[in-house]
Motif scaffolding. Sequence first.
Motif, PDB file in Angstrom:
ATOM      1  N   GLU A 455      23.879  30.969  48.342  1.00  0.00           N
ATOM      2  CA  GLU A 455      24.970  31.556  49.202  1.00  0.00           C
ATOM      3  C   GLU A 455      26.123  30.746  48.590  1.00  0.00           C
ATOM      4  N   GLU A 456      25.920  29.471  48.408  1.00  0.00           N
ATOM      5  CA  GLU A 456      27.239  28.713  47.788  1.00  0.00           C
ATOM      6  C   GLU A 456      27.875  29.048  46.501  1.00  0.00           C
ATOM      7  N   ALA A 457      26.827  29.594  45.606  1.00  0.00           N
ATOM      8  CA  ALA A 457      26.885  30.103  44.298  1.00  0.00           C
ATOM      9  C   ALA A 457      27.742  31.618  44.575  1.00  0.00           C
ATOM     10  N   LEU A 458      27.138  32.358  45.450  1.00  0.00           N
ATOM     11  CA  LEU A 458      27.937  33.518  45.582  1.00  0.00           C
ATOM     12  C   LEU A 458      29.337  33.475  46.265  1.00  0.00           C
ATOM     13  N   ALA A 459      29.481  32.386  46.975  1.00  0.00           N
ATOM     14  CA  ALA A 459      31.084  32.171  47.393  1.00  0.00           C
ATOM     15  C   ALA A 459      31.853  31.884  46.259  1.00  0.00           C
ATOM     16  N   ALA A 460      31.205  31.203  45.623  1.00  0.00           N
ATOM     17  CA  ALA A 460      32.225  30.472  44.273  1.00  0.00           C
ATOM     18  C   ALA A 460      32.645  31.810  43.484  1.00  0.00           C
ATOM     19  N   GLU A 461      31.529  32.576  43.293  1.00  0.00           N
ATOM     20  CA  GLU A 461      31.344  33.959  42.234  1.00  0.00           C
ATOM     21  C   GLU A 461      32.583  34.767  42.912  1.00  0.00           C
ATOM     22  N   LEU A 462      32.707  35.099  44.216  1.00  0.00           N
ATOM     23  CA  LEU A 462      33.538  35.875  44.868  1.00  0.00           C
ATOM     24  C   LEU A 462      34.872  35.124  45.342  1.00  0.00           C
ATOM     25  N   ASP A 466      33.081  28.256  51.252  1.00  0.00           N
ATOM     26  CA  ASP A 466      32.065  27.504  50.777  1.00  0.00           C
ATOM     27  C   ASP A 466      30.949  28.122  50.641  1.00  0.00           C
ATOM     28  N   ARG A 467      30.565  29.296  51.500  1.00  0.00           N
ATOM     29  CA  ARG A 467      29.384  30.064  51.329  1.00  0.00           C
ATOM     30  C   ARG A 467      29.368  31.160  51.745  1.00  0.00           C
ATOM     31  N   VAL A 468      28.838  32.180  51.214  1.00  0.00           N
ATOM     32  CA  VAL A 468      28.877  33.701  51.691  1.00  0.00           C
ATOM     33  C   VAL A 468      27.173  34.003  51.853  1.00  0.00           C
ATOM     34  N   LYS A 469      26.832  34.789  53.094  1.00  0.00           N
ATOM     35  CA  LYS A 469      25.413  34.920  53.543  1.00  0.00           C
ATOM     36  C   LYS A 469      24.965  35.889  52.384  1.00  0.00           C
ATOM     37  N   LEU A 470      23.829  35.695  51.958  1.00  0.00           N
ATOM     38  CA  LEU A 470      23.024  36.907  50.990  1.00  0.00           C
ATOM     39  C   LEU A 470      22.843  38.024  51.943  1.00  0.00           C
ATOM     40  N   LEU A 476      17.291  37.085  50.518  1.00  0.00           N
ATOM     41  CA  LEU A 476      16.823  35.897  51.029  1.00  0.00           C
ATOM     42  C   LEU A 476      15.610  35.492  50.165  1.00  0.00           C
ATOM     43  N   TRP A 477      14.626  36.337  50.242  1.00  0.00           N
ATOM     44  CA  TRP A 477      13.370  35.886  49.706  1.00  0.00           C
ATOM     45  C   TRP A 477      13.398  35.708  48.208  1.00  0.00           C
ATOM     46  N   SER A 478      14.362  36.688  47.750  1.00  0.00           N
ATOM     47  CA  SER A 478      14.469  36.460  46.022  1.00  0.00           C
ATOM     48  C   SER A 478      15.115  35.172  45.792  1.00  0.00           C
ATOM     49  N   ALA A 479      16.005  34.536  46.810  1.00  0.00           N
ATOM     50  CA  ALA A 479      16.506  33.415  46.478  1.00  0.00           C
ATOM     51  C   ALA A 479      15.703  32.302  46.595  1.00  0.00           C
ATOM     52  N   CYS A 480      14.814  32.181  47.891  1.00  0.00           N
ATOM     53  CA  CYS A 480      13.974  30.847  48.163  1.00  0.00           C
ATOM     54  C   CYS A 480      12.621  31.148  47.034  1.00  0.00           C
TER      55      CYS A 480
END
Length: 483
Positions: A455-462, A466-470, A476-480
């Motif tokens: 979520e932190e990486a997605l926020a940086a990309e967009l 600091d964070r954007v929820k998946l 979520l499952w793909s990330a964990c």
Amino acid sequence: MLRVAVVGSGPAGLYTAEALVKQSAALPESVRVKVDVLDRLPTPYGLVRYGVAPDHKSIKSVANYLRRVLETQDVRFLGGVHFGDDVSRADLLEAYDAVVYATGAMRDRRLGIDGEDLPGSYAATDFVNWYCGHPDLDVGAFTLDAESAVVIGVGNVAVDVARILARDVSELSATDIPEPVIEALRASKIREVHVIGRRGPAQAKFTTKELRELGELPGVSVSVEAGEMALEGGYDSSSESASLAQSDRRVRGNLVAMNQWLEKAAGDGASEGRKLRVRFWLKPVEIQASSSGTVSGVRVERTRLSSEGKLEGTGETEVIDAQMVLRSVGYQSVPLDGVPFDSRSCTVPHAEGRVLGPDGQPLPGEYVAGWLKRGPSGVIGTNKADAAGTVRSLLADLTGSGDESAAAPPRAGLLRFPDADPDEAEVPSPLAPLLAGRGVSPVTYEEWLRIEAAEEALAAELGRGDRVKLPGRAALWSACRPD
């Protein structure tokens, strides 16, 4: 060593875990407690993650405190474990010395009026879950093509919902709202939001801070009706409103904030932006349907307080045009499979946190905390003292004293987590063999941290804070578990 399972990883559950570890270490004869915190979702923090409005960053920061609980050596997170499906009440009671139920309140109360289930009429819980990125709600669940919306209820949740509907979406871009939700809000056609309550401004449940936020929304004209603001006469023949204004500081602050809206509206004239109207003394009696079968408006009846203080209808009605209705008249807990439940209060019957059986006697090893214990009342911090009380009962029972006073620790501010032992080998969960046999692999705290990192990486990309929820359960499952 005591082994305790806590069902629910929201504030109530994690404050319970914290109290278990700290209070047990502070007993005259120290007792070690190992706590497994179960949650059906792969993400912890419950209401803090999925109930607090995304633009309330200071409240959401409570997660930083709860994080320290999960990082304690004696607390383990078991995500993705569904009570009632993956594990039963009997399973937990067999595996642990005690079980604490802390699943909160996740269902909206119903209005019980015609048209409540029309397309365009929604529970506020669903809308909150949607904009908070809860995996139970599809990110495409709401299309904001209505021009006028009615929010029924005058609590803080209703105010949150109204604020998200009215707020300029550019002010939300730095929050953690999922990107598809931001896009839906950006395309919103809503220009007018009505917030209505059955009683008067003095009886409303919202807090002054929430109201002031409404009045400070850029480009939004916020208004109240002067006649509905009267404390005496008008719609209150009981003097209750005037009495509350004298005795309750929160009520006085609310009235000051709303009267400032009146003064500002008198000087500003017509506004080009969105309009947010807060109305009182109006009871919804019907949600009306359009020719196509969707919501077209809400018929409301004027109410008043009689001289005896009884709320009654006057027979005078009006229709508020709206194509969307959000019902926010309170939360309810739902029964847990096999756990005693009072269907009238929608709570687990208890005595000082001890779950009571049908005969009114405490059930050995079963406890309850949070909204499931006392109903949906108080703020997030209220759950801390509530959890501490339940834990005092639990430790009194399990340490053999039979007297809460003997187990009472020093005051909360003096309690500390016991020192961690870096050489201690990890103790497997008592549930590990059972879950493995059922093909259930719990999400670990380390796997949850992968979601955080994604979520932190997605926020940086967009370029969004600091964070954007998946968006959605699969993400979520793909990330964990990327493999």
